[in-house]
Design an enzyme around this catalytic site. Sequence first.
Site, PDB file in Angstrom:
ATOM      1  N   ASP A 189       0.680  -1.164  -0.033  1.00  0.00           N
ATOM      2  CA  ASP A 189       0.215   0.033  -0.149  1.00  0.00           C
ATOM      3  C   ASP A 189       0.963   1.355   0.152  1.00  0.00           C
ATOM      4  O   ASP A 189       0.522   2.353  -0.158  1.00  0.00           O
ATOM      5  CB  ASP A 189      -1.076  -0.036   1.376  1.00  0.00           C
ATOM      6  CG  ASP A 189      -1.902   1.028   1.120  1.00  0.00           C
ATOM      7  OD1 ASP A 189      -2.438   1.369   0.226  1.00  0.00           O
ATOM      8  OD2 ASP A 189      -2.345   1.573   2.173  1.00  0.00           O
ATOM      9  N   SER A 220      -6.816   5.291   0.221  1.00  0.00           N
ATOM     10  CA  SER A 220      -6.953   4.028  -0.554  1.00  0.00           C
ATOM     11  C   SER A 220      -8.498   3.558  -0.137  1.00  0.00           C
ATOM     12  O   SER A 220      -9.133   4.165   0.821  1.00  0.00           O
ATOM     13  CB  SER A 220      -6.347   2.893   0.232  1.00  0.00           C
ATOM     14  OG  SER A 220      -5.019   3.142   0.269  1.00  0.00           O
ATOM     15  N   GLN A 254      -5.717  -1.859  -6.751  1.00  0.00           N
ATOM     16  CA  GLN A 254      -6.303  -0.722  -5.581  1.00  0.00           C
ATOM     17  C   GLN A 254      -6.768   0.199  -6.579  1.00  0.00           C
ATOM     18  O   GLN A 254      -6.316   0.682  -7.466  1.00  0.00           O
ATOM     19  CB  GLN A 254      -5.108  -0.356  -4.935  1.00  0.00           C
ATOM     20  CG  GLN A 254      -5.570   0.652  -3.567  1.00  0.00           C
ATOM     21  CD  GLN A 254      -4.502   1.203  -2.797  1.00  0.00           C
ATOM     22  OE1 GLN A 254      -4.031   2.452  -2.994  1.00  0.00           O
ATOM     23  NE2 GLN A 254      -4.205   0.241  -1.834  1.00  0.00           N
TER      24      GLN A 254
END
Length: 292
Positions: free
Chosen positions: A208, A233, A283
């Site tokens: 991430d 995110s 993502q």
Amino acid sequence: MTNEALRDLLDLLDLERVEQDIFRGTSRPSVVPRVFGGQVAAQALVAAGRTVCADRLPHSLHAYFLRPGDPGAPIVYTVDRIRDGRSFTTRRVVAVQHGQPVFHLSASFQTHEEGLEHQEPMPAAPDPLTLPTAEELLPRHAHRFAHPQVVERLLEARAAVDVRYVDEPPFASVGEPREPKSQVWFRTNGKLADDPLLHVCLVTYVSDMTLLDSVLLAHGRGGWTVGDVVGASLDHAMWFHRPFRADEWLLYDQESPTSQSGRGLARGRIFTADGRLVASVIQEGVVRAPRG
């Protein structure tokens, strides 16, 4: 040898077991005033993994970030044992703070088995040891950041993991739109125990950190560090294909096929130094120009 920052990160992933399927975790200081998304994803996967037989490892996860996490409060992870089959095990995890869910994870685990094998070839990339460390790279661009303390906060956040950019990161090329592709090499700053679940959880943590960079590069934006983008995110998915070690160099090859409606999509492939494709990542995140 394990450095202090890596020991702190390993402690962060060593959740307290409150009940059979309930775990509690703490947070570490983040570069933004909320819990780092990779942290809560890794902790949720730890919680799920501790309710699964040791011979079954994660092969996929799908997660939603529901609310910003409070770094000053503990996070409670409740595991739902959805299914225990012959080959596959499914777990659902809800992370709660202040009585509200902040994160939701579904993860599937599998016993090892032989099967048909093929993979994409690893893209070209330079030797990671020829690339600048964070300590060398970040101070060069301190003048670009929105606040003087950003360099210090970024260095603290990267102390446990050695992350090296192949090309200039978004904050170093503001105003210069580029092909929406980015590569970084990474490994932990120290050796790890031979626990396959731990290595998977640490790669989940790192996954991430830089994935939305490719979205920013397409528009010549530097991100929150520069102050020209507000981002977070939204969801995160990973598939784990082959065994790997997080304390050995891994190439994270990232690209963005699209951005629209205040959202950007990014996908990544993670390879070992000898060319094995070990994980795939997708993502979507909020990517907006600051309002007002």
